[in-house]
Design a protein around this motif. Sequence first.
Motif, PDB file in Angstrom:
ATOM      1  N   VAL A 202       0.830  -1.204   0.000  1.00  0.00           N
ATOM      2  CA  VAL A 202       0.000   0.000   0.000  1.00  0.00           C
ATOM      3  C   VAL A 202       0.865   1.255   0.000  1.00  0.00           C
ATOM      4  CG1 VAL A 202      -1.722   1.291   1.302  1.00  0.00           C
ATOM      5  CG2 VAL A 202      -1.915  -1.180   1.130  1.00  0.00           C
ATOM      6  N   ARG A 203       1.910   1.257   0.825  1.00  0.00           N
ATOM      7  CA  ARG A 203       2.789   2.432   0.910  1.00  0.00           C
ATOM      8  C   ARG A 203       3.533   2.661  -0.412  1.00  0.00           C
ATOM      9  NH1 ARG A 203       5.206   5.368   5.069  1.00  0.00           N
ATOM     10  NH2 ARG A 203       6.196   7.185   4.074  1.00  0.00           N
ATOM     11  N   VAL A 204       4.016   1.593  -1.013  1.00  0.00           N
ATOM     12  CA  VAL A 204       4.746   1.725  -2.271  1.00  0.00           C
ATOM     13  C   VAL A 204       3.822   2.227  -3.380  1.00  0.00           C
ATOM     14  CG1 VAL A 204       5.919   0.420  -4.084  1.00  0.00           C
ATOM     15  CG2 VAL A 204       6.515   0.032  -1.711  1.00  0.00           C
ATOM     16  N   SER A 205       2.598   1.732  -3.431  1.00  0.00           N
ATOM     17  CA  SER A 205       1.655   2.180  -4.459  1.00  0.00           C
ATOM     18  C   SER A 205       1.355   3.667  -4.331  1.00  0.00           C
ATOM     19  CB  SER A 205       0.362   1.371  -4.370  1.00  0.00           C
ATOM     20  OG  SER A 205      -0.305   1.628  -3.150  1.00  0.00           O
ATOM     21  N   ASN A 206       1.303   4.174  -3.103  1.00  0.00           N
ATOM     22  CA  ASN A 206       1.068   5.611  -2.917  1.00  0.00           C
ATOM     23  C   ASN A 206       2.286   6.442  -3.301  1.00  0.00           C
ATOM     24  OD1 ASN A 206      -1.532   5.121  -1.923  1.00  0.00           O
ATOM     25  ND2 ASN A 206      -0.794   4.869   0.178  1.00  0.00           N
ATOM     26  N   GLU A 207       3.481   5.904  -3.067  1.00  0.00           N
ATOM     27  CA  GLU A 207       4.697   6.666  -3.324  1.00  0.00           C
ATOM     28  C   GLU A 207       5.019   6.766  -4.815  1.00  0.00           C
ATOM     29  OE1 GLU A 207       6.538   8.388  -1.282  1.00  0.00           O
ATOM     30  OE2 GLU A 207       5.406   7.870   0.518  1.00  0.00           O
ATOM     31  N   ILE A 208       4.752   5.713  -5.580  1.00  0.00           N
ATOM     32  CA  ILE A 208       5.148   5.707  -6.993  1.00  0.00           C
ATOM     33  C   ILE A 208       3.996   6.066  -7.922  1.00  0.00           C
ATOM     34  CG2 ILE A 208       6.895   3.948  -6.524  1.00  0.00           C
ATOM     35  CD1 ILE A 208       5.083   1.908  -7.858  1.00  0.00           C
ATOM     36  N   ALA A 209       2.873   6.504  -7.354  1.00  0.00           N
ATOM     37  CA  ALA A 209       1.699   6.799  -8.193  1.00  0.00           C
ATOM     38  C   ALA A 209       1.979   7.916  -9.187  1.00  0.00           C
ATOM     39  CB  ALA A 209       0.501   7.151  -7.314  1.00  0.00           C
ATOM     40  N   ALA A 210       2.782   8.904  -8.786  1.00  0.00           N
ATOM     41  CA  ALA A 210       3.058  10.028  -9.679  1.00  0.00           C
ATOM     42  C   ALA A 210       4.035   9.656 -10.786  1.00  0.00           C
ATOM     43  CB  ALA A 210       3.607  11.206  -8.871  1.00  0.00           C
ATOM     44  N   SER A 211       5.014   8.788 -10.485  1.00  0.00           N
ATOM     45  CA  SER A 211       6.052   8.458 -11.463  1.00  0.00           C
ATOM     46  C   SER A 211       5.655   7.292 -12.358  1.00  0.00           C
ATOM     47  CB  SER A 211       7.363   8.127 -10.744  1.00  0.00           C
ATOM     48  OG  SER A 211       7.790   9.205  -9.938  1.00  0.00           O
ATOM     49  N   TYR A 212       5.073   6.262 -11.757  1.00  0.00           N
ATOM     50  CA  TYR A 212       4.720   5.056 -12.511  1.00  0.00           C
ATOM     51  C   TYR A 212       3.277   4.677 -12.171  1.00  0.00           C
ATOM     52  CZ  TYR A 212       9.819   4.911 -12.587  1.00  0.00           C
ATOM     53  OH  TYR A 212      11.150   5.234 -12.728  1.00  0.00           O
ATOM     54  N   PRO A 213       2.303   5.345 -12.786  1.00  0.00           N
ATOM     55  CA  PRO A 213       0.901   5.102 -12.419  1.00  0.00           C
ATOM     56  C   PRO A 213       0.424   3.689 -12.728  1.00  0.00           C
ATOM     57  CG  PRO A 213       1.056   6.537 -14.342  1.00  0.00           C
ATOM     58  CD  PRO A 213       2.437   6.406 -13.806  1.00  0.00           C
ATOM     59  N   ALA A 216       1.726   1.438  -9.968  1.00  0.00           N
ATOM     60  CA  ALA A 216       1.023   1.783  -8.735  1.00  0.00           C
ATOM     61  C   ALA A 216      -0.404   1.245  -8.738  1.00  0.00           C
ATOM     62  CB  ALA A 216       1.014   3.300  -8.557  1.00  0.00           C
ATOM     63  N   GLU A 217      -1.043   1.267  -9.882  1.00  0.00           N
ATOM     64  CA  GLU A 217      -2.401   0.729  -9.986  1.00  0.00           C
ATOM     65  C   GLU A 217      -2.421  -0.770  -9.757  1.00  0.00           C
ATOM     66  OE1 GLU A 217      -6.118   0.864 -13.197  1.00  0.00           O
ATOM     67  OE2 GLU A 217      -4.104   1.531 -13.756  1.00  0.00           O
ATOM     68  N   GLU A 218      -1.423  -1.471 -10.269  1.00  0.00           N
ATOM     69  CA  GLU A 218      -1.349  -2.914 -10.048  1.00  0.00           C
ATOM     70  C   GLU A 218      -1.143  -3.228  -8.571  1.00  0.00           C
ATOM     71  OE1 GLU A 218      -1.974  -5.256 -12.082  1.00  0.00           O
ATOM     72  OE2 GLU A 218      -2.194  -4.018 -13.879  1.00  0.00           O
ATOM     73  N   TYR A 219      -0.266  -2.493  -7.914  1.00  0.00           N
ATOM     74  CA  TYR A 219      -0.050  -2.696  -6.477  1.00  0.00           C
ATOM     75  C   TYR A 219      -1.319  -2.394  -5.679  1.00  0.00           C
ATOM     76  CZ  TYR A 219       5.018  -3.351  -6.841  1.00  0.00           C
ATOM     77  OH  TYR A 219       6.273  -3.843  -7.100  1.00  0.00           O
ATOM     78  N   GLN A 220      -2.044  -1.351  -6.106  1.00  0.00           N
ATOM     79  CA  GLN A 220      -3.269  -0.999  -5.396  1.00  0.00           C
ATOM     80  C   GLN A 220      -4.329  -2.090  -5.551  1.00  0.00           C
ATOM     81  OE1 GLN A 220      -3.401   1.846  -3.526  1.00  0.00           O
ATOM     82  NE2 GLN A 220      -5.312   1.028  -2.713  1.00  0.00           N
ATOM     83  N   ILE A 221      -4.404  -2.686  -6.721  1.00  0.00           N
ATOM     84  CA  ILE A 221      -5.350  -3.789  -6.929  1.00  0.00           C
ATOM     85  C   ILE A 221      -4.991  -4.968  -6.037  1.00  0.00           C
ATOM     86  CG2 ILE A 221      -6.142  -5.484  -8.619  1.00  0.00           C
ATOM     87  CD1 ILE A 221      -5.880  -3.349 -10.758  1.00  0.00           C
ATOM     88  N   VAL A 222      -3.703  -5.277  -5.944  1.00  0.00           N
ATOM     89  CA  VAL A 222      -3.261  -6.375  -5.079  1.00  0.00           C
ATOM     90  C   VAL A 222      -3.622  -6.091  -3.621  1.00  0.00           C
ATOM     91  CG1 VAL A 222      -1.215  -7.553  -4.181  1.00  0.00           C
ATOM     92  CG2 VAL A 222      -1.419  -7.126  -6.621  1.00  0.00           C
TER      93      VAL A 222
END
Length: 328
Positions: A202-213, A216-222
């Motif tokens: 969850v933390r990584v998906s929030n941090e990389i959302a701006a650079s690699y959306p 980040a979306e895949e991590y958020q789905i997981v």
Amino acid sequence: MQFFTQIQDMLIGALGPFGPVIAVGTLGIVLVLLVIPILIKDSKDPLEKLKRDQRERAGASGPDTARLRTNRKNEKLDKYASFLEPQDAKALSQVRLTLLQAGYRTRDAVRYYHFAQLTLALGFLTLGVLYFLIFKSGGKTSAQQAIMYILGPGAIGYMLPKYWVTKRLQQRQEEITDGFPDSLDMMLTCVEAGQSLDQSIVRVSNEIAASYPALAEEYQIVANQIKAGRDKPSVLNEMAERCGVQDISSFVTVLVQSQTFGTSIADALRVYAGEMRDKRVMRAEEKANKLPTKMTLATMMLTVPPLLIILVGPSVIGILELFTMAGQ
């Protein structure tokens, strides 16, 4: 080839110079007239009636809740499902996987894809016919050229959605590949700081959302699927399937084996993150090594001709003057 030539000569003799074009247009109109009743026809299925009754009963708890519970598809496209979806299960699965990896996750993605192919093909075909009738019909145009003017745009319109999806899939996979090493370093830092793997994702998906959306979306789905109570191995395997990247598949295998055998996730992440950093450096070196080869052709095309003109040009002019003087 001789058979088609005989048919072409027969059509030209019967209908004039544009006999093949008239035959192709007539055949297209007949096909459209045959397909339209199939599209409009809505066969009554007992299972569809049962589903409709269930949706009406579920509608008592609110329209939004009913839609979420039934997870139904677009009813307007249901009538054309047999026409907008491949009948072969393998082909349907392949198209759905390709669209999923390109980022189209809706249940109607396959139908919209084939609908776009059909619409663009017919639209471009109509434009080709109009262009031919307005600009080319009065001149001397052969039957082959007329067919190319008419059917060429239709073929381009049919292939355009496939090209768009392929380019989007490639760009998405490149974005995931570029951002994956950084996400592993962040995840390793979070795990070593005492957070669980779920919290780290969850933390990584929030941090990389701006650079690699996309990543980040895949991590958020997981993270959302794990919160919903699904088992972690199946969720990670689905992530690898959605991404279609070999690095993600290897990462999922490492996490699943680490959870199965009870080894430290931090150690596994540390080793794999180091390998991903080395792999990223090798990819950069590979691109750098390809650059001189790619620039050689451009350098030769842009520098050699002017250089030859400067060096050889005066000599050529002098030789031509000598021949002129000798001729006089």
